[in-house]
Design an enzyme around this catalytic site. Structure first.
Site, PDB file in Angstrom:
ATOM      1  N   SER A 147     -23.634  46.788   4.776  1.00 41.39           N
ATOM      2  CA  SER A 147     -22.981  45.182   4.862  1.00 41.39           C
ATOM      3  C   SER A 147     -21.717  45.596   5.390  1.00 41.39           C
ATOM      4  CB  SER A 147     -22.682  44.793   3.137  1.00 41.39           C
ATOM      5  OG  SER A 147     -21.697  43.993   3.395  1.00 41.39           O
TER       6      SER A 147
ATOM      7  N   GLU B 243     -29.471  46.016   4.121  1.00 40.35           N
ATOM      8  CA  GLU B 243     -28.356  46.597   3.849  1.00 40.35           C
ATOM      9  C   GLU B 243     -28.368  47.311   2.656  1.00 40.35           C
ATOM     10  OE1 GLU B 243     -25.587  43.223   4.345  1.00 40.35           O
ATOM     11  OE2 GLU B 243     -25.982  43.097   6.346  1.00 40.35           O
TER      12      GLU B 243
ATOM     13  N   ASP C 239     -27.305  36.285   3.141  1.00 41.11           N
ATOM     14  CA  ASP C 239     -27.463  37.891   2.957  1.00 41.11           C
ATOM     15  C   ASP C 239     -26.921  38.255   1.501  1.00 41.11           C
ATOM     16  OD1 ASP C 239     -27.821  37.924   5.483  1.00 41.11           O
ATOM     17  OD2 ASP C 239     -26.904  39.960   5.554  1.00 41.11           O
TER      18      ASP C 239
ATOM     19  N   CYS D 192     -18.675  34.455   3.528  1.00 39.19           N
ATOM     20  CA  CYS D 192     -17.679  35.526   2.960  1.00 39.19           C
ATOM     21  C   CYS D 192     -16.263  35.923   3.691  1.00 39.19           C
ATOM     22  CB  CYS D 192     -18.594  36.903   2.935  1.00 39.19           C
ATOM     23  SG  CYS D 192     -19.749  36.873   2.109  1.00 39.19           S
TER      24      CYS D 192
ATOM     25  N   CYS E 277     -23.696  32.087   7.871  1.00 37.57           N
ATOM     26  CA  CYS E 277     -24.052  33.263   7.279  1.00 37.57           C
ATOM     27  C   CYS E 277     -24.315  34.307   8.598  1.00 37.57           C
ATOM     28  CB  CYS E 277     -25.122  33.219   6.354  1.00 37.57           C
ATOM     29  SG  CYS E 277     -24.967  34.557   5.084  1.00 37.57           S
ATOM     30  N   ASP E 278     -24.294  35.706   8.080  1.00 38.83           N
ATOM     31  CA  ASP E 278     -24.489  36.561   9.130  1.00 38.83           C
ATOM     32  C   ASP E 278     -25.235  36.481  10.223  1.00 38.83           C
ATOM     33  OD1 ASP E 278     -22.916  37.646   7.056  1.00 38.83           O
ATOM     34  OD2 ASP E 278     -23.969  39.561   6.709  1.00 38.83           O
ATOM     35  N   LYS E 279     -26.561  36.365   9.927  1.00 37.74           N
ATOM     36  CA  LYS E 279     -27.589  36.423  11.044  1.00 37.74           C
ATOM     37  C   LYS E 279     -27.662  35.025  11.601  1.00 37.74           C
ATOM     38  CE  LYS E 279     -28.091  40.328   9.433  1.00 37.74           C
ATOM     39  NZ  LYS E 279     -27.318  40.203   8.500  1.00 37.74           N
TER      40      LYS E 279
ATOM     41  N   CYS F 157     -22.508  29.609   2.479  1.00 34.57           N
ATOM     42  CA  CYS F 157     -22.095  30.014   3.701  1.00 34.57           C
ATOM     43  C   CYS F 157     -22.619  28.831   4.845  1.00 34.57           C
ATOM     44  CB  CYS F 157     -22.926  31.261   4.422  1.00 34.57           C
ATOM     45  SG  CYS F 157     -22.877  32.602   3.163  1.00 34.57           S
TER      46      CYS F 157
HETATM   47 FE1  FES Z   1     -23.328  34.540   4.000  1.00 33.97          FE
HETATM   48 FE2  FES Z   1     -21.547  36.665   3.361  1.00 33.97          FE
HETATM   49  S1  FES Z   1     -23.398  36.046   2.301  1.00 33.97           S
HETATM   50  S2  FES Z   1     -21.335  35.278   4.995  1.00 33.97           S
END
Ligand code: FES
Length: 566
Positions: A478, A452, A87, A200, A128-130, A55
């Site tokens: 998620s 999650e 994640d 993702c 990535c997410d966070k 990511c």
């Molecule tokens: Fe990084 Fe999905 S694991 S965006």
């Protein structure tokens, strides 16, 4: 290029100009800065970078484009890092407890570096997410000129005609456990599902937050959808650096942009596109850091009246690259604006309003009804996310309606106090039609870190129980989660929320139409159980997670740890 920037009173001037700042300048000369570069404004390029996952693997490479854009606007750019917890790699393990915690660390590390070194503003590169909400929280906490730019998502994978994302791996693992596919089939999906660097590919949390950055006005329109491998990503990085120069020059700060109206617009987009439920948690946290009174009640009101018009994975079948191909997020925003769903007067990083920016945004008109519908012909008349209230969630809970075909579910509680026990029960076929799997003590304070539950939800869907089994948890989901799954139940079990009083076999009602989450027992019985409730011993007694558990607030307030804006 010289600009009026040199006339402005800036933090960097106090630190690096004047005879008696020779000591500070000496250190910047040591890294190669020239007299000309020391005369300019000083911009920070915050890069969330890590080789420990795809990511943010490539984000360091984007720094030079941001720097070049800054230079073109008379700003000297210096890069600093912030952290990444991947994640997917931590999902379903003890490591996942660090994911949401990392959002706070990211905001804190940006505050420390940007404040300590007297930067005049920053461009934050997330992935990535966070990393994304962490950067956005720092932007409003510090309230300085700042621009957000996404590192981009991965290209989708393909197996024959089947479009793959990380969601397919999880559900295929569930199918493999149930003997529905072979090891070879699972191996092939593993090899193909995430074929390039980038976040993702579906509208999971990373792409949700990236899209939201455009609606919030803190990123350039069109900047969230080009994939990580696209040349347009470098171009948007350049333009973001250039945009920072204009923000510094015009004295436009993050909280001039992230107002109630901007948060309102971001929520409209979140709901209209059935984005990740994590988006709610992050918007509440951004509002908290900005000092804006924007609550779960506001989100509930929006979710009740905004139609679901963007069909992307996991609720639909499209990925970020598909949305990009039809014009990206501005196409969605324009439709929502034209039908009166957005507050067009909100300011953006260009210094223009959202309405003006959308009017000037250029894109080719291509057929997009398969992904983006007009609000008058929605995929569903109300939004993809619902807030639920009731005796199980007096402070609220979150359901992603678009990712389930069900409007109402009543079933018997199967109660677990951790994720592993629930996963093992699904694996052993001990969960069956009509069950409501309850996973509690996994909230912000309880887990700690509110992990999650994708491993369990995917196992349920993979086992073919997606429409006959529901889940209720004080943990998170998620963005890739599908099925009748209710998360963020507040107050959480660890602080004595009603979810702690559930027993195996209790009837639980989830009603997305009425917005209710109830256990069907007498009030007096619920009260009696809560009065005799005893807290669990803390799971973690030292280190970062213990520190986090001591500070963190309820998920209904964004699970934040800081007192608010500086
Ligand atoms: Fe990084 Fe999905 S694991 S965006």
């Amino acid at each position: 290029m010289e600009s009026s920037l040199r006339e402005r009173r800036l933090p960097s001037r106090q630190r690096y100009h004047g005879v008696l700042n020779a000591n500070h300048r000496a250190f910047l000369r040591s890294i190669g800065l020239t007299d000309v570069e020391l005369t300019r404004a000083l911009g920070c390029i915050v890069v969330a970078w890590s080789e420990a996952g795809p990511c943010n693997f490539h984000t360091l490479e984007l720094v030079r484009h941001v720097r070049a854009g800054m230079e073109s606007a008379d700003v000297t750019g210096l890069a600093v890092p912030t952290i990444v917890v991947n994640d997917n790699i931590s999902m379903g393990t003890e490591g996942m407890r660090y994911s949401l915690v990392s959002r706070e660390l990211i905001a804190d590390t940006i505050e420390a570096q940007v404040s300590a070194h007297a930067f005049d503003g920053f461009v934050g590169i997330g992935g990535c997410d966070k990393t994304q909400p962490g950067i956005m929280m720092a932007m409003v906490r510090l309230n300085m000129p700042s621009v957000y730019i996404y590192g981009g998502s991965a290209e989708p994978g393909f197996l024959g005609d089947r479009k793959l994302t990380i969601e397919d791996i999880y559900e295929s693992m569930g199918s493999y456990i149930k003997g529905k596919i072979t090891e070879d089939e699972l191996y092939e999906i593993e090899r193909r599902a995430h074929p390039t660097v980038g976040a993702c590919a579906g509208l999971f949390t990373a792409n949700t937050m990236a899209s939201i950055s455009e609606a919030l006005g803190i990123a350039l329109l069109g900047s969230s959808t080009p994939v990580a491998t696209s040349a347009r990503r470098a171009q948007y990085c350049y333009l973001s650096g250039q945009t920072l120069g204009k923000l510094i020059e015009n004295g436009i700060k993050a909280r001039d942009i992230v107002t109630y109206d901007a948060l309102y617009n971001a929520t409209v987009l979140l709901v209209a596109s059935a984005g990740s439920t994590n988006g709610i948690l992050h918007l509440l946290a951004i509002a908290h850091e900005a000092g804006v009174d924007f609550t779960l009640q506001d989100i509930d009101e929006i979710s009740n009246r905004v139609p679901y018009i963007v069909s992307m994975k996991p609720a639909g079948d499209h990925v970020m690259a598909d949305l990009d191909a039809v014009g990206g997020v501005p196409v969605v925003l324009k439709k929502l604006l034209d039908r009166g769903y957005l507050r067009g007067e909100a300011l953006t990083v260009t210094g223009k309003t959202l309405s003006q920016s959308l009017k000037e945004y250029r894109y080719a008109k291509v057929s997009h009804e398969h992904i983006v519908r007009d609000p008058s012909r929605p995929f569903k008349p109300t939004g993809g996310i619902r807030i639920l209230w009731g005796n199980l969630a007096p402070e609220g809970a979150v359901l992603k309606v678009a990712a389930t075909g069900l409007a109402r579910f009543e079933g018997r509680a199967r109660v677990f106090n951790d994720e592993d026990s629930a996963f093992e029960a699904v694996k052993r076929n001990e969960v069956s039609d009509g069950d409501v799997v309850v996973i509690r003590y996994v909230g912000p304070r309880g887990a700690p870190g509110m992990p999650e539950m994708l491993r369990v939800t995917s196992a349920i869907v993979g086992a073919g129980l997606g429409s006959s089994v529901a889940m209720v948890t004080d943990g998170r989901f998620s963005g890739a989660t599908r099925g009748m799954m209710v998360g963020h139940v507040s107050p959480e079990a660890a602080v004595g929320g009603p979810i702690a009083a559930l027993h195996d076999g209790d009837r639980v009602l989830i009603d997305s139409v009425a917005g209710k989450l109830n256990v069907l027992i007498e009030d007096s019985e619920l009260r009696r159980r809560l009065e005799s409730w005893k807290p669990m011993a803390p799971r973690v007694k030292a280190g970062l997670l213990a520190k986090y558990a001591a500070l963190v607030q309820s998920a209904s307030k964004g699970a934040v740890t800081s007192p608010g804006p500086l």
